[in-house]
Design an enzyme around this catalytic site. Structure first.
Site, PDB file in Angstrom:
ATOM      1  N   ALA A 162       0.795  -1.231   0.000  1.00  0.00           N
ATOM      2  CA  ALA A 162       0.000   0.000   0.000  1.00  0.00           C
ATOM      3  C   ALA A 162       0.823   1.275   0.000  1.00  0.00           C
ATOM      4  CB  ALA A 162      -0.922   0.006   1.227  1.00  0.00           C
ATOM      5  N   ILE A 213      -0.680   1.328  -7.250  1.00  0.00           N
ATOM      6  CA  ILE A 213      -2.096   0.981  -7.132  1.00  0.00           C
ATOM      7  C   ILE A 213      -2.508   0.854  -5.673  1.00  0.00           C
ATOM      8  CG2 ILE A 213      -3.839  -0.761  -7.676  1.00  0.00           C
ATOM      9  CD1 ILE A 213      -2.184  -1.492 -10.131  1.00  0.00           C
ATOM     10  N   SER A 215      -3.170 -10.506 -13.348  1.00  0.00           N
ATOM     11  CA  SER A 215      -2.741  -9.839 -14.574  1.00  0.00           C
ATOM     12  C   SER A 215      -3.151 -10.668 -15.780  1.00  0.00           C
ATOM     13  CB  SER A 215      -1.217  -9.654 -14.583  1.00  0.00           C
ATOM     14  OG  SER A 215      -0.768  -9.231 -15.860  1.00  0.00           O
ATOM     15  N   TYR A 224       6.743 -14.360 -13.626  1.00  0.00           N
ATOM     16  CA  TYR A 224       5.678 -13.419 -13.266  1.00  0.00           C
ATOM     17  C   TYR A 224       4.324 -13.917 -13.790  1.00  0.00           C
ATOM     18  CZ  TYR A 224       2.865  -9.133 -13.324  1.00  0.00           C
ATOM     19  OH  TYR A 224       1.868  -8.203 -13.157  1.00  0.00           O
TER      20      TYR A 224
END
Length: 281
Positions: free
Chosen positions: A15, A19, A143, A170
Site C-alpha cells: 500500500a 495501485i 494480470s 511473473y
C-alpha cells in the site's frame, strides 16, 4: 462513486506506492479504517502521512508490517491484526513484483513466493475473521499476463528465477493468483465472503522498477496512471454491482474471461493442496 465506508475495515498489501497507495487513499477518503500492509515500515509510514494530508479527517490509516516473502512475517502480521479484535471487510491482495529475479526468504521463486504463497498464507490466517465480518470481500490483483502460461508446473516454484527479466515466472505467479481465487471462492461458498481477481491494466508503478530497461521502454507509452489502475480493485472491493459474484475475473470494472488453464478446477485444487503443505508449521 464509492459509497460511504465508515465502520468498514480494510487491509491493502503493497500500500505504500502505486495501485496500493491509490486504493488506500480512495478507501480512507470514504471513511474506511485502512491497514497499509507493507514490507518497509519507513516507506509505508511516509506514504501514510502523505495520504493523511490528502484525506484530512476522513478515514483512519495504520501501518501493518508485512513481508510476503517471509512466512514468519506473514504469520506475525496476521496475528497482530487478529489481536486488535477488529472486523475485516476488505482484504486487498495487491502487492506484487515484476522483472525481478531471485528466491524469497522462505525458499520460493521470487514472484511466486511474493505474489501467491505469501498472500495465500495471509488470507488463510485471516479467513475466520473475514467469515465473522461478512459480508466481506477478498480482492486479488492478478494480470492478463497469466494468458501466456501454457503449462503450469509446481516443480519450478522452489527454484530461483531463470527467465530473462523474470517475465515467465511473473506470468506463472499471476496464473497462481487466479487459481487461488477460484478455489478460495469454493472454500468460502455460502459464508458471505466473496472473492475477486482482476487485471488492473499496465500501470506505471514500482512493480516494474527492476524490469529490464528495454522492456520498460517498450511498455511505458501504454501505461496507465496508478489512479486509473486502482479503479477495478476499488470496484471489486466496494461496488454493489458485483456484490453477488464470487470467483470471477475482471478488467476495466467488468467481468472478463481467463485462460483455459486458469479455469482448470483440478489444477486449482492441486495448487491449493500444495500451498497448504508448504505453509503448514
Amino acid at each position: 462513486m464509492i459509497q460511504d465506508l465508515r465502520g468498514r475495515v480494510a487491509i491493502v498489501t503493497g500500500a505504500n506506492t502505486g495501485i496500493g497507495k491509490e486504493t488506500s487513499t480512495a478507501l480512507a477518503l470514504r471513511g474506511a479504517h485502512v491497514f497499509m500492509a507493507c514490507r518497509s515500515q519507513g516507506k509505508a509510514e511516509k506514504a501514510r502521512q502523505e495520504i493523511q494530508e490528502v484525506i484530512g479527517g476522513q478515514g483512519r490509516l495504520e501501518v501493518l508490517p508485512l513481508d510476503l516473502g517471509d512466512l514468519e512475517s506473514v504469520r506475525l502480521a496476521a496475528q497482530q491484526f487478529i489481536n486488535r479484535g477488529l472486523p475485516l471487510h476488505m482484504l486487498i491482495c495487491n502487492a506484487g513484483l515484476a522483472g525481478q529475479k531471485g528466491i524469497t526468504r522462505s525458499g520460493f521463486e521470487l514472484a511466486f513466493g511474493t505474489c501467491h504463497i505469501g498472500h495465500f498464507l495471509f488470507t488463510r490466517l485471516l479467513m475466520d475473521t473475514l467469515r465473522a465480518s461478512a459480508p466481506a470481500r477478498v480482492v486479488v490483483v492478478s494480470s492478463k499476463a497469466h494468458r501466456h502460461v501454457k503449462d503450469f508446473s509446481l516443480e519450478q516454484v522452489r527454484q530461483p528465477t531463470r527467465s530473462t527479466g523474470g517475465i515467465r515466472e511473473y506470468a506463472h505467479a499471476k496464473l497462481a493468483n487466479l487459481l487461488f481465487v477460484s478455489e478460495l471462492s469454493h472454500q468460502l461458498e455460502g459464508s458471505g465472503v466473496n472473492v475477486y481477481a482482476l487485471h488492473p491494466g499496465i500501470v506505471a508503478s514500482d512493480v516494474w522498477r527492476s524490469a529490464p530497461a528495454l522492456l520498460r521502454g517498450i511498455i511505458k507509452p501504454f501505461m496507465m496512471t496508478p489512479e486509473q489502475g486502482a479503479a477495478t480493485s476499488l470496484w471489486c472491493a466496494t461496488s454493489a454491482d458485483c456484490a453477488q459474484e464470487s470467483g470471477l475475473y475482471y478488467e476495466d470494472c467488468k467481468r472478463s474471461q481467463t485462460s483455459t488453464l486458469a479455469r482448470n478446477r483440478q489444477l486449482a485444487q492441486e495448487l491449493w493442496d500444495y500451498s497448504e503443505r508448504c505453509t503448514a508449521r
